[in-house]
Write an enzyme that holds these catalytic residues in place. Structure first.
Site: not given
Length: 292
Positions: A12, A38, A179, A207-208, A236, A240
Site C-alpha cells: 500500500d 490488500g 457495504n 460506515g459510521g 482505509t 476489512d
C-alpha cells in the site's frame, strides 16, 4: 477451528492529500508511506489479531518477501503463500483531510495464484472451518466449491464490487459481507432480492451509522446494529478490519450479534488511525477502547 483466506497481498503506497483530486488536477502530497495491505492481507491480519487461527492462501512476486514476513509477524500462517513471476500487487491510496480515500489497485501476483494451491491448502482443512474470499484474486468460485465439498462454511466479502465475480459465488457462500453501496450494485447487477441470493446471512455495513443484518431465519427482515462514534482520520481498511474481526468472532463460537458488536468496535478504532494492515488493532486494544 481455522479461517482459510484466499486473499490479496499488496504493497500500500499511501499519500496524504488536501482533497481527493478531480479529473485533470495535480496535487502535492503532504506525506507518503508504504505498508502492508490488500483486502485479503488486511482481513487475515484482523482475524489473527482477533485471536483466530488464520491461514492465508495467496501469491507475491520476487519483491514480496517483506510482505510475507510482515504477515508472519502479525500471527498469520503463511505456508500457502507462493512466489510467482508477476510483481507483488500494489495499491495507490489517496487520503484527504476528512479521512476519505480514493484507491487504484494493480493486481499483479494476486491474479497469478496457481489453482493447485487450493487443493494443497484445503486438503488440510477440517469440517466446520471457514473459507474467506474477496474480489481481489481469481479462483473464488473454484475455492468456494472445494470448500463446500469439504464441509467448510464460506464467507464472501464482495469488495471491490465486480458483478461477474459476485454472480459466480453467490450460491456458494453462507455469509455475505458488503457495504450499502456494494449491496445496491449487487442487487442492480443480479436482479435478485435477498431471498434469491442463496445466502443465509447478509451483513450490510453503513460506515459510521452502523449497519444491518438480514437473516434467512428471520425472513430477511433488517436488524439494525450501531457502531461507536469516533472522529475518522483514515477509513482505509476499516471494512476489512470489520470483516476479519466478525469472522474471528464467529469462528470462536460467538453469537452473530456479539461478533458484529466486536467487529464494529474494531472498525471504529481502525478509522482513528492512519494506515492499513500495519495499524489494525489487536483484541486487547479493541476490548479496552473507550468511545465517546
Amino acid at each position: 477451528m481455522t479461517i482459510w483466506n484466499l486473499g490479496s497481498i499488496n504493497a500500500d503506497l499511501s499519500y496524504s492529500v488536501p482533497h481527493l483530486p478531480v479529473p485533470g488536477e495535480t496535487l502535492a502530497a503532504a506525506s507518503m508511506s508504504r505498508g502492508l495491505g490488500g483486502k485479503g492481507a488486511n482481513m487475515s491480519v484482523a482475524a489473527a489479531r482477533a485471536a483466530a487461527r488464520v491461514v492465508h492462501l495467496g501469491a507475491v512476486g520476487a519483491d514480496g518477501a517483506w510482505a510475507v514476513g510482515r504477515l508472519m509477524e502479525y500471527g498469520v500462517d503463511t505456508r500457502h503463500i507462493v512466489e510467482v513471476d508477476e510483481a507483488t500487487g500494489h495499491a495507490i491510496i489517496l487520503v484527504d483531510g476528512q479521512g476519505e480515500n480514493s484507491i487504484v489497485i494493480h493486481h499483479g501476483a494476486n491474479h497469478a495464484i496457481p489453482q493447485d494451491l487450493l487443493g494443497r491448502a484445503l486438503s488440510e482443512a477440517e469440517t466446520g472451518d471457514l473459507l474467506l474470499i474477496q474480489n481481489e484474486t481469481l479462483l473464488q468460485p473454484e475455492a468456494a466449491r472445494m470448500a463446500r465439498e469439504l464441509g467448510l462454511r464460506v464467507a464472501y466479502a464482495a469488495a471491490p464490487f465486480e458483478a461477474e465475480a459476485a454472480r459466480a459465488v453467490l450460491g456458494l457462500c453462507d455469509i455475505l459481507v458488503l457495504n450499502a453501496i456494494e449491496m445496491e450494485q449487487l442487487q442492480a447487477a443480479s436482479g435478485l432480492g435477498l431471498a434469491g441470493m442463496g445466502v443465509e446471512t447478509v451483513i450490510v455495513t453503513e460506515g459510521g451509522r452502523g449497519g444491518r443484518l438480514h437473516l434467512a431465519a428471520n425472513d430477511w427482515e433488517a436488524e439494525r446494529f450501531e457502531t461507536p462514534k469516533v472522529t475518522p482520520v483514515d477509513t482505509t481498511g476499516a471494512g476489512d478490519t470489520f470483516t476479519g474481526y466478525l469472522l474471528a468472532g464467529l469462528d470462536r463460537g460467538m453469537p452473530l450479534r456479539q461478533a458484529v458488536e466486536l467487529a464494529s468496535r474494531a472498525g471504529a478504532l481502525m478509522v482513528t488511525r492512519h494506515g492499513t494492515a500495519d495499524v489494525i488493532p489487536d483484541l486487547k486494544e479493541v476490548q479496552a477502547a473507550r468511545f465517546g
